[in-house]
Design a protein around this motif. Sequence first.
Motif, mmCIF file in Angstrom:
data_model
loop_
_atom_site.group_PDB
_atom_site.id
_atom_site.type_symbol
_atom_site.label_atom_id
_atom_site.label_comp_id
_atom_site.label_asym_id
_atom_site.label_seq_id
_atom_site.Cartn_x
_atom_site.Cartn_y
_atom_site.Cartn_z
ATOM 1 N N VAL A 278 23.742 -48.716 96.876
ATOM 2 C CA VAL A 278 22.622 -49.634 95.893
ATOM 3 C C VAL A 278 22.541 -50.700 96.153
ATOM 4 O O VAL A 278 23.399 -51.277 97.161
ATOM 5 N N ILE A 279 21.130 -51.890 95.768
ATOM 6 C CA ILE A 279 21.033 -53.137 95.567
ATOM 7 C C ILE A 279 21.401 -54.050 95.412
ATOM 8 O O ILE A 279 21.279 -54.190 94.336
ATOM 9 N N ASP A 280 21.966 -54.427 96.435
ATOM 10 C CA ASP A 280 23.276 -55.718 95.877
ATOM 11 C C ASP A 280 22.382 -56.805 95.187
ATOM 12 O O ASP A 280 21.175 -57.095 95.448
ATOM 13 N N LEU A 281 22.673 -57.623 93.873
ATOM 14 C CA LEU A 281 21.635 -58.447 93.188
ATOM 15 C C LEU A 281 21.129 -59.484 94.184
ATOM 16 O O LEU A 281 20.393 -60.371 94.081
ATOM 17 N N GLN A 282 21.940 -60.542 95.036
ATOM 18 C CA GLN A 282 21.653 -61.353 96.206
ATOM 19 C C GLN A 282 20.084 -60.967 96.612
ATOM 20 O O GLN A 282 19.255 -61.137 97.075
ATOM 21 N N THR A 283 19.930 -59.265 97.345
ATOM 22 C CA THR A 283 19.124 -58.628 97.552
ATOM 23 C C THR A 283 17.180 -59.152 97.004
ATOM 24 O O THR A 283 16.396 -59.371 97.763
ATOM 25 N N ILE A 284 18.129 -58.455 95.413
ATOM 26 C CA ILE A 284 16.938 -57.872 94.937
ATOM 27 C C ILE A 284 16.696 -59.921 94.232
ATOM 28 O O ILE A 284 15.173 -59.937 94.290
ATOM 29 N N GLN A 285 17.259 -61.042 94.396
ATOM 30 C CA GLN A 285 16.573 -62.574 94.397
ATOM 31 C C GLN A 285 16.132 -62.786 94.918
ATOM 32 O O GLN A 285 15.449 -62.978 94.967
ATOM 33 N N LEU A 388 20.148 -64.299 87.337
ATOM 34 C CA LEU A 388 18.845 -64.779 88.435
ATOM 35 C C LEU A 388 17.451 -65.831 87.973
ATOM 36 O O LEU A 388 17.488 -65.719 86.749
ATOM 37 N N THR A 389 17.443 -65.913 88.778
ATOM 38 C CA THR A 389 16.671 -67.417 88.478
ATOM 39 C C THR A 389 15.551 -67.225 89.278
ATOM 40 O O THR A 389 15.061 -66.958 90.179
ATOM 41 N N LEU A 390 13.720 -68.346 88.465
ATOM 42 C CA LEU A 390 12.450 -68.483 89.105
ATOM 43 C C LEU A 390 13.836 -69.789 89.765
ATOM 44 O O LEU A 390 13.652 -70.660 89.932
ATOM 45 N N PRO A 391 12.528 -69.084 91.726
ATOM 46 C CA PRO A 391 12.834 -70.938 92.873
ATOM 47 C C PRO A 391 12.198 -71.868 92.182
ATOM 48 O O PRO A 391 10.516 -71.808 91.271
ATOM 49 N N HIS A 392 12.211 -73.015 92.384
ATOM 50 C CA HIS A 392 10.955 -74.108 92.028
ATOM 51 C C HIS A 392 9.839 -73.934 92.714
ATOM 52 O O HIS A 392 8.798 -72.993 93.027
ATOM 53 N N LYS A 393 8.436 -74.109 91.174
ATOM 54 C CA LYS A 393 7.523 -73.897 92.117
ATOM 55 C C LYS A 393 6.722 -74.079 93.168
ATOM 56 O O LYS A 393 6.033 -73.480 94.066
#
Length: 474
Positions: A278-285, A388-393
Amino acid sequence: MINYTEKIPNNVDLGRDRVLQRALEHWQPAYLSWWYDMGPNESHNFEVYLRTAISVEPDGWAQFDYIKMPEYRWGIFLQPRDEKRQVNFGIHKGQPAWQDVPGEYRSILRRIIVTQGDTEPASVEQQKMLGLSCPSLYDLRNIFQVNVEEGRHLWAMVYLLHRYFGRDGREEAESLLARRSGDTDNPRILGAFNEPTPDWLAFYMFTFFTDRDGKFQLCALAESGFDPLARTCRFMLTEEAHHMFVGESGVSRIIQRTCEVMKENKVDAPSDVRALGVIDLQTIQRYLNFHYSVTLDLYGSDVSSNAANYYTSGLKGRFRETKLEDDHTLRDAMYPVSEVVGDKINTKQVPALTALNERLRDDYIEEIQAGVDRWQRVIDEAGIPFRLTLPHKGFHREIGNFAGHFISTTGEILTEEQWRSHEFEWLPSPKDYSYVQSLMSGRVAELGKFANWIAPPVKGVNGKPLDFQYVRFN
Ligand code: BYC
């Protein structure tokens, strides 16, 4: 109601304008030839359980049936005209909405329509190969649905070009079929539409992030004083909603499956997670960081005289313009934008008129954040301590005030060397892409079966069960 007895289904009484009808009938085979060439690979004989628009009313506009994609009834559907509609912003505010192109705005309006139109075939080209590695028949049907509707959105813009821009419009319509996503000599107009969509995680991210740019841009164009553009975009928006659903639920199902496997096997290191297929959460991020930043660029420069002109002329409004309570001319209003000064990111106030791209981008970010929060809930409910976070703009930007700067996901200004040393912590690396693609080496096509790396959806399409034959391969 839509007239399906004609060669080109439409609700614009096309038959009354013979010249226009002939011009579009001339473009139609060129479009089909583009579809055979650049549409979903090796799919032309498949029968797909697709929805087709049968009316423009918000409820019950769609009909579902099996159809071969090249026989899909692409057509021209505009929301009905409101005789009382006015230009609602800019210097022409209060005038009756234009039913024809005002001469002085002809070239900028054509440019907006061409830019919008160009994205539609581009996305089909980007997704061309994905049908060969679908995780289920349900998902295969969904990507095909998205593809035929993007094709219809191209028709929507081509109708406007043919109907209102004469010979220039016809030439632009031909060019829309000639550019190619990612082509070095004749690329698509906007950056994100030349990036590859190499796998299904990228596809779901694209439909979540980039199709949502589509939503916000269409909402801004749906406010246009040029009434045919507004009415076209309103109907396109009803189709767009499904595309964003495909993206959001697709990513959510991948996260869900990863979390299930992590919990069942009590693992959390990415390499252990990967060993379980399965796809690790870090890759999804990292995929999230990529698609978010590339899509932020689609809003254009933070400070833009183009955007100010579009607005002042009444051609492109703000998100939900008519619901906003202000003067709708923005004569004295200010708006904050960021800029990099030395090693700091400062905020400065600029005339709101020039900051309309930034404002639309901010409206978009708010909605994106809500979607990411919903993904987070899936992780939280599984009891896994991952955020899970949005990166800086400013992270990974190529357009606007942040372009040319090296900004981390948390907003520090770095040297290029520092940034590069972290690049693949933040963005997918070639190894990430090859891992994800290794999971998607073939098509999962048995009834009711789903690939190991994605959870089944909550329900099927149009009340059908999950083990329904959504695609017949013939
Ligand atoms: N890449 O003042 P600026 C969708 C150019 S998605 C490359 O910053 P402006 C969909 C710009 O053209 C929605 N070039 O920009 C989603 C200009 O060039 P010139 C698509 C870029 O004009 C998924 C220069 O930089 N719809 O529907 O204010 C699947 C400086 O311009 C980019 C629309 O975008 C870029 N990212 O704003 C399927 C709506 N950004 O003049 C479909 C229509 C800017 O120096 N388009 N440039 O030659 C617009 O409203 C505007 O064109 C933009 C740019 C908002 C895109």
